[in-house]
Design a protein around this motif. Structure first.
Motif, short mmCIF file in Angstrom:
data_model
loop_
_atom_site.label_atom_id
_atom_site.label_comp_id
_atom_site.label_asym_id
_atom_site.label_seq_id
_atom_site.Cartn_x
_atom_site.Cartn_y
_atom_site.Cartn_z
N LEU A 1 18.05 14.24 -18.11
CA LEU A 1 17.34 14.52 -16.86
C LEU A 1 17.39 13.29 -15.97
N GLY A 2 17.40 13.51 -14.67
CA GLY A 2 17.31 12.39 -13.74
C GLY A 2 15.85 12.08 -13.47
N PHE A 3 15.60 10.92 -12.88
CA PHE A 3 14.24 10.51 -12.57
C PHE A 3 14.14 10.13 -11.11
N THR A 4 12.92 10.21 -10.59
CA THR A 4 12.72 9.88 -9.19
C THR A 4 11.31 9.34 -9.03
N ILE A 5 11.01 8.82 -7.83
CA ILE A 5 9.63 8.47 -7.51
C ILE A 5 8.92 9.79 -7.22
N SER A 6 7.72 9.96 -7.75
CA SER A 6 6.97 11.19 -7.52
C SER A 6 6.88 11.46 -6.01
N PRO A 7 7.11 12.71 -5.58
CA PRO A 7 7.30 13.02 -4.15
C PRO A 7 6.22 12.50 -3.21
N HIS A 8 4.94 12.62 -3.58
CA HIS A 8 3.91 12.17 -2.63
C HIS A 8 4.05 10.68 -2.34
N GLU A 9 4.27 9.89 -3.38
CA GLU A 9 4.33 8.45 -3.11
C GLU A 9 5.64 8.00 -2.50
N GLU A 10 6.69 8.83 -2.61
CA GLU A 10 7.92 8.48 -1.90
C GLU A 10 7.62 8.40 -0.41
N CYS A 11 6.77 9.33 0.05
CA CYS A 11 6.36 9.29 1.45
C CYS A 11 5.50 8.07 1.72
N GLY A 12 4.72 7.65 0.70
CA GLY A 12 3.92 6.44 0.85
C GLY A 12 4.78 5.21 1.06
N VAL A 13 5.87 5.13 0.31
CA VAL A 13 6.77 3.98 0.46
C VAL A 13 7.34 3.96 1.87
N GLY B 1 -3.09 -13.22 -0.55
CA GLY B 1 -3.98 -12.64 0.46
C GLY B 1 -4.12 -11.14 0.27
N PRO B 2 -5.15 -10.55 0.92
CA PRO B 2 -5.46 -9.14 0.65
C PRO B 2 -4.42 -8.19 1.23
N PHE B 3 -4.28 -7.04 0.61
CA PHE B 3 -3.44 -5.96 1.14
C PHE B 3 -4.28 -5.19 2.14
N ASP B 4 -3.76 -5.02 3.35
CA ASP B 4 -4.50 -4.24 4.34
C ASP B 4 -4.64 -2.79 3.87
N LEU B 5 -3.57 -2.24 3.35
CA LEU B 5 -3.61 -0.87 2.84
C LEU B 5 -2.95 -0.81 1.48
N VAL B 6 -3.58 -0.06 0.58
CA VAL B 6 -2.92 0.24 -0.68
C VAL B 6 -2.66 1.74 -0.70
N PHE B 7 -1.39 2.12 -0.87
CA PHE B 7 -1.00 3.53 -0.87
C PHE B 7 -0.88 4.05 -2.29
N PHE B 8 -1.35 5.26 -2.50
CA PHE B 8 -1.10 5.99 -3.74
C PHE B 8 -0.63 7.38 -3.37
N GLY B 9 0.00 8.05 -4.31
CA GLY B 9 0.26 9.47 -4.11
C GLY B 9 -1.03 10.21 -4.42
N ASN B 10 -1.25 11.34 -3.80
CA ASN B 10 -2.49 12.07 -4.05
C ASN B 10 -2.63 12.43 -5.53
N GLU B 11 -1.52 12.85 -6.12
CA GLU B 11 -1.51 13.07 -7.56
C GLU B 11 -0.05 12.93 -8.00
N ALA B 12 0.14 12.49 -9.24
CA ALA B 12 1.50 12.36 -9.75
C ALA B 12 2.03 13.74 -10.07
N ALA B 13 3.33 13.96 -9.83
CA ALA B 13 3.91 15.29 -10.05
C ALA B 13 3.76 15.73 -11.49
N ASP B 14 3.82 14.80 -12.42
CA ASP B 14 3.75 15.22 -13.82
C ASP B 14 2.32 15.35 -14.31
N SER B 15 1.56 14.28 -14.33
CA SER B 15 0.24 14.37 -14.95
C SER B 15 -0.83 14.99 -14.05
N GLY B 16 -0.68 14.88 -12.73
CA GLY B 16 -1.60 15.55 -11.82
C GLY B 16 -3.06 15.26 -12.08
N ASN B 17 -3.45 14.01 -12.20
CA ASN B 17 -4.84 13.67 -12.49
C ASN B 17 -5.72 13.45 -11.28
#
Lengths: 656, 317, 255
Positions: free
Chosen positions: C31-43, C113-129
């Motif tokens: 199988l191929g792997f990728t960045i989970s779709p929600h956080e790809e948009c975050g990047v 120094g501090p990060f102005d914004l920290v991005f996460f995906g709303n939920e990971a495609a696999d575990s969905g927590n």
């Protein structure tokens, strides 16, 4: 008098030569500034090409009429070449101008030589008249977009040069100055009766020779600024054309340490290879490529002729900037638009047709490489395919673990790491593995090979895309990662012979993988099946069904596999041919990654489906999964009920 | 021993997933009292779902959606009631609020459960990959935090009187008040919304082009439904992401989902599993979607969809 | 501006999920792997914000050694550097994941120094927590808005848009903040090859945090039984239309 003439000639020559040389030097420097490409292998074949294509005008004769017209003019000029030197000498000194021992003097006295001169001079004039008739009366569509005025001027100059030559000879005969017996000149001799023997003729004799020479000098100065440049560049371009592995694209090197040394295809004219620059300089705007381009034929923006003309014009516009290392503007969209670059299906019909060995596909792919790899500017629907193929292993976005599902229950060995290598590895390809319509040929091929008792195996999930769609889209980087990975898998498994049922896989495995360390004996499934039938290991029962066979571009044109599938078809039913067959086949429309791109304008596949249906055959046989899908769609969309099937499927049915 | 359920409502009308969560909670509680918490207004009819006491949190901030504040109300109430479990629906809002609760209490949260059995640890079965995979897990915590996968259980009524209602004003800190809705940007351009539509007609890459959706749009119009698409379509730029049905798009639960030229990848099915009935139109009879669909037509969507539209018109005339 | 995007390496599962023999994980061979779709948009969003406002974007992942592939992908589209919290084959539950990420953020902020914004995906495609981003926000004492499809940074604030019925809800949070985003936020760009080549040389800081015991402890995975559905084939091609309309009538959708 002689001195004056000599000085005048010298002055005129200096001007003409100077203008010629300045432009020629500019062009030479440009070509030398072109990026490198290796076209040194296979010298024997290159020399043979010079003989057949240049001297023999072979590619021009692919169209008999216009080919003959051009051949007359070309051969005429070869024969008439010595007369230029004679005319130059004749300008200086009207009488006894050649040292009598010189070979040129001997030649000038030969009856057969002046006979040839007269005959070929007339043939050239006939050629010019015929050419004008074609252009002015017949007006074939291939000239749409070409510079017709320039062509007329050139034809006029040629006519002028040859007419002044004949008139000069006629005048000399009238003045009794001819070196060879007048009886040997079937045209100049009768013409000479127009002239008396007095001063009028003496003056005319000088007028004609000076006109002749000045026309030639003028032509010389004009040459490198016009499309007639091809008389210098074409012979060189033909020499450096591909001699074999026509389906192989030249790889890019991503290893260079310094980013400035990397070449990502053609963004500006400075990125063009010297061969591409030479291509641009060799184009005569004849339009034969345009005539056979399937995209152009279905109303798209792409014309291979206009593409090369666009590159040429842009190259000349920016040439001095290239040499000075200055600012350059991008080829896309300034020389050609994005549409033009993406319309191409890489069928190679243009390359096959071109009489001067221009390789249009290389230009297109290099432009795509820059658009995709540097600018990320390409049709959005193809992005899904690129992402799927890179991360998922195949362009269909289907899961690789299910790649061998089509083979369930067929008894085909799946080669696992460490297993002994099979006699022949069947490379199934992504389409046949995952597409429901293409699958039939994989099933049939597997059954046939097993029935013939071959020791055959498939790689199953370890077979990933060969990378062809990525490469044809211009993503050379992704392609190379596939190439390396697949070569590693194949080499580790000890495979030496591969049979592929997809011509694109076949082309890549056979012609392109050697660049990455993969050297195998690669055959197309129709070749292997034909061999098995010939050897009697498969015995089809002949039927009476009329079957028309469609040549795949990547099989017939890029790889010369033409007779094997026909052998099979003739063993199965009654073979019919379309007009556009063999190396002049018409694409199904899926090449150049078009399987995954939207098609604007009318459909290439429908055009071909109509052509097939017009033969009246009930079955359309193909040897490629893309052709299967495209032509099946095309047949249905045009309302025909022809059956479209792979040759392997038909063969399997004929065995039952 | 009791169970606390956070109940989402739409202007007093409890949402379907909230009622499902109450049913789930009732099962988990097996006889123990079920408390529920709502913010702002008092939702109706909760007695029929087994709620003993309804606690209504009142505060100005609840005039608009404020997840941190809601979570703080939950935390405060839980601090008083000391339930064995706090449960909510596994909707976007439910998961968001419960995530805040879990973070405030530093307790584990099992999101989108389809089954749960109390114990120490509790055993839960929760959803992964949008529903294509299940995870059986042990939840180690003094109070079990769970959300319930929408449509995993049906909302079942029980005989019961209206709950006792208690109102309270939670004590909210500045941090709780920061994260709240301060405005709207309306971009709903009429038409039927994808998540509400009773019928959704979708197409995938097989549509071939943006224009290829014309037939799909026609059919959707005739059925008063919405048009959806697969992820391949939005990645190709043919349609807006708001039309995307799937795990990372919109999750729908229409009465009928018509999927044209869609193969049925797990991430797409995660978005439409909630449909009451699925009709697949596909050229490939081996496409994965056929094992999740109720009905299928084997054929090219460009031929089949217009034929269906024509047949509907004929039936109506 | 300093942006951090937390990404997760997930397999591209396709049509059917197959488990390993011990039912502890998905069989990912081939199988191929990728960045989970929600956080790809975050990047993509973080890279755009840095292009707009200047500064630096950092990408972080908690995952196995192979996850560096996803970090390189993120750097290929413009992230400046990466933090790799390397784990072994065992899964980390959401609390442990959040705690490790918080430690890494604190370490990096102490240095740069501090990060102005920290991005996460709303939920990971696999575990969905649905919870890692929120936990990190609380641990750092920062506000968090989730499920966002619009993010705009003003002076000292971030304007967040969350899809709601009939439109979008707007939040305004003071920076520094944490946001969890959803696909549809933007269309991630296709990486250029010069970008990929440069990404090969961008710095990746690797550490190997130790995994605390799981409080949401995975016992085993189960592939749900296809509800035993076998689609009733109504017909082939356009000829099936009448049968379809009959079904529509039965379902009550034909008004």
């Amino acid at each position: 008098m002689i001195v004056v003439s000599a000085l005048a000639l010298a002055a005129a020559s200096a001007v003409a030569a100077g203008l010629f040389a300045r432009r020629a030097w500019f062009l030479v420097r440009l070509v030398r500034a072109g990026k490198p490409v290796d076209r040194t292998a296979d010298v024997g074949r290159r020399v043979r090409n010079e003989a057949t294509i240049v001297l023999g005008q072979r590619k021009l004769f692919q169209r008999l009429g216009p080919g003959l017209v051009h051949a007359l003019i070309f051969w005429g000029f070869l024969v008439l070449f010595p007369t230029i030197l004679l005319a130059v000498l004749g300008v200086i000194d009207r009488d006894g101008f050649i040292p009598s021992g010189a070979p040129l003097a001997w030649l000038a006295r030969q009856g057969w030589f002046v006979l040839l001169v007269d005959v070929f001079a007339v043939l050239v004039l006939i050629g010019v008249v015929a050419a004008l008739w074609i252009r002015k009366v017949q007006r074939p569509p291939r000239f749409k977009g070409s510079h017709l005025g320039e062509a007329d001027l050139i034809l006029g100059l040629i006519a002028g040069i040859v007419s002044t030559l004949l008139l000069w000879h006629a005048a000399r005969i009238a003045l009794d100055l001819n070196e060879a017996p007048a009886g040997w000149s079937p045209v100049s001799n009768p013409l000479s009766s127009l002239f008396g023997t007095g001063t009028a003729t003496e003056v005319l004799e000088r007028v004609f020779v000076w006109a002749h020479v000045l026309l030639i000098l003028g032509f010389l100065a004009y040459l490198p600024h016009s499309k007639h440049l091809h008389i210098a560049t074409a012979a060189i371009n033909v020499f450096f054309g591909r001699t074999r592995a026509r389906g192989r694209l030249e790889p890019l090197d991503f290893e260079a340490e310094d980013e400035a040394d990397l070449r990502f295809g053609a963004g500006t004219v400075a990125d063009l290879t010297w061969k591409q620059m030479l291509d641009a300089m060799s184009c005569t705007e004849c339009g034969r490529c345009q005539d056979v381009c399937p995209a152009y034929a279905t109303g798209k923006a792409l014309s291979p002729k206009l593409l090369i003309m666009g590159v040429r014009d842009h190259l000349f516009r920016e040439g001095s900037q290239v040499l000075a290392g200055g600012e350059l503007s991008p080829l896309v969209p300034n020389a050609v638009t994005d549409d033009v670059v993406w319309d191409c299906v890489t069928c190679g019909a243009c390359v096959h047709e071109c009489p001067v060995s221009i390789e249009h596909v290389d230009h297109i792919v290099d432009m795509r490489r820059h658009l995709v790899m540097v600018e990320s500017r390409f049709p959005a629907e193809a992005e899904t395919m690129l992402r799927d193929v890179e991360r998922g292993g195949n362009p269909w976005g289907k899961p690789q673990p299910e790649r061998a599902a089509w083979a369930d229950g067929l008894g085909v060995r799946v080669l696992l790491p460490g297993d002994p290598a099979p006699e022949v590895l069947y490379w199934v390809g992504c389409a046949a593995s995952f597409d429901e319509r293409a699958r039939a040929s994989a099933v049939a091929t597997a059954k046939l090979l097993l029935a013939a008792g071959l020791d055959v195996a498939i790689l199953g999930p370890r077979e990933s895309c060969t990378g062809d769609p990525a490469r044809r889209m211009g993503n050379e980087y992704v392609f190379q990662s596939f190439a390396r990975e697949n070569v590693a898998t194949l080499n580790e498994s000890g495979v030496t012979k591969i049979v592929a049922s997809c011509p694109h896989c076949f082309n890549t495995l056979a012609n392109e993988y050697p660049d990455f360390g993969g050297r195998y004996e690669v055959v197309h499934h129709t070749e292997l099946l034909a061999e098995l039938v010939r050897d009697g290991r498969l015995a089809p029962v002949a039927g009476s069904e009329e079957i028309v066979y469609h040549d795949s571009c990547y099989l017939a044109r890029h790889n010369d596999v033409i007779s094997a599938p026909r052998e099979l078809v003739s063993r199965i039913g009654k073979p019919l041919e379309m007009a556009r067959s063999g190396k002049r086949t018409f694409c199904c429309g899926a090449g150049g990654a078009h399987m995954w791109m939207e098609e604007r304008g009318s459909q290439i596949n429908e055009e071909r489906a109509r052509e097939a249906a017009a033969t009246g055959a009930g079955t359309l046989a193909v040897a490629c999964p893309f052709c299967t899908l495209m032509l099946d769609d095309g047949v249905r969309q045009t309302g025909s009920d022809m059956r479209v099937a792979d040759v392997s499927v038909l063969l399997a049915e004929a065995l039952e | 021993m009791s169970v606390l359920v956070f109940v989402e409502h739409d202007g007093g009308e409890p949402t379907e997933p909230a009622l499902q969560a109450l049913t789930f909670a009732r099962g988990y509680a097996s006889g123990d009292p079920v408390h529920s918490l709502a913010v702002g207004l008092e939702p109706d009819g909760l007695g029929a779902y087994g709620v003993g006491t309804l606690h209504v949190a009142e505060h100005d901030v609840f005039g608009s959606y404020a997840p941190a504040a809601v979570a703080q109300a939950v935390v405060e109430l839980a601090g008083r009631l000391l339930p064995t479990a706090v449960i909510a629906a596994g909707t976007d809002a439910g998961n968001e609020v419960m995530a805040h609760v879990a973070a405030k209490l530093d307790l584990p949260l099992a999101a989108n459960c389809v089954e749960a059995t109390p114990g120490d640890p509790a055993r839960v079965t929760r959803v992964r990959w949008g529903g294509s995979l299940l995870e059986e897990a042990a939840l180690h915590a003094p109070v079990k935090l769970l959300t319930v996968q929408p449509h995993a259980v049906a909302a079942i009524e029980v005989p019961g009187e209206g709950p006792a209602v208690e109102r309270f004003a939670p004590v909210l800190g500045d941090a709780d008040l920061t994260v709240r809705v301060v405005g709207r940007t309306g971009e709903s351009a009429g038409g039927v919304s994808l998540s509400d539509a009773k019928v959704v007609v979708s197409a995938g890459r097989g549509a071939g082009s943006p224009e290829g959706f014309a037939g799909v749009e026609e059919l959707a119009g005739l059925l008063g439904g919405a048009v959806g698409c697969s992820r391949a379509v939005t990645m190709a730029g043919w349609r807006s992401h708001t039309d995307q049905v799937g795990q990372t798009g919109t999750k729908i639960a229409p009465d009928l989902y018509i999927a044209c030229g869609i193969s049925g990848a797990t991430q797409h099915m995660a978005g439409c599993k909630g449909a009451k009935a699925i009709l697949a139109i596909n050229v490939d009879r081996d496409a994965p979607i056929l094992s999740s669909a109720d009905y299928a037509v084997i054929g090219d969507l460009h031929e089949v969809v217009p034929a269906i539209s024509a047949e509907i018109r004929k039936a109506r005339s | 501006m300093r942006m951090l995007v937390c990404v997760k390496r997930v397999p591209m599962t396709g049509g059917k999920i197959v488990l390993t023999e011990d039912a502890q994980a998905i069989e990912t061979r081939h199988l191929g792997f990728t960045i989970s779709p929600h956080e790809e948009c975050g990047v993509e969003e973080a890279v755009r914000l840095v292009e707009q406002h200047g500064g630096e974007s950092v990408v972080l992942t908690l995952g196995p050694p192979e996850a560096v592939e996803q970090l390189r992908d993120a750097m290929a589209i413009g992230a400046d550097r990466a933090i790799h919290l390397e784990t072994d084959v065992e899964e980390w539950d959401p609390q442990a994941t959040a705690a490790a990420i918080v430690d890494a953020i604190r370490a990096d902020e102490a240095a740069s120094g501090p990060f102005d914004l920290v991005f996460f995906g709303n939920e990971a495609a696999d575990s969905g927590n649905y919870q890692v981003g929120t936990r990190v926000a609380y641990a750092l004492g920062r506000p968090v808005a989730t499920g966002l499809r619009g993010v705009a940074v003003g002076d000292g604030t971030v304007r967040c848009e969350q899809e709601a019925p009939g439109g979008r809800d707007v939040y305004e949070l003071p920076l520094p903040a944490v946001v969890t985003v959803k696909e549809g936020l933007n269309l991630p760009r296709y990486p250029s090859v010069p970008g990929r080549l440069r990404a090969q040389r961008k710095p990746v800081t690797v550490s190997s945090p130790s995994r605390p015991p799981s409080r949401l402890e995975k016992l085993r995975l189960v592939v749900p039984e296809g509800q035993g559905k076998e689609a009733t084939i109504l017909g082939h091609g356009p000829d099936a239309a009448p049968a379809v309309v009959e079904v529509l009538r039965e379902l009550g959708v034909l008004s």
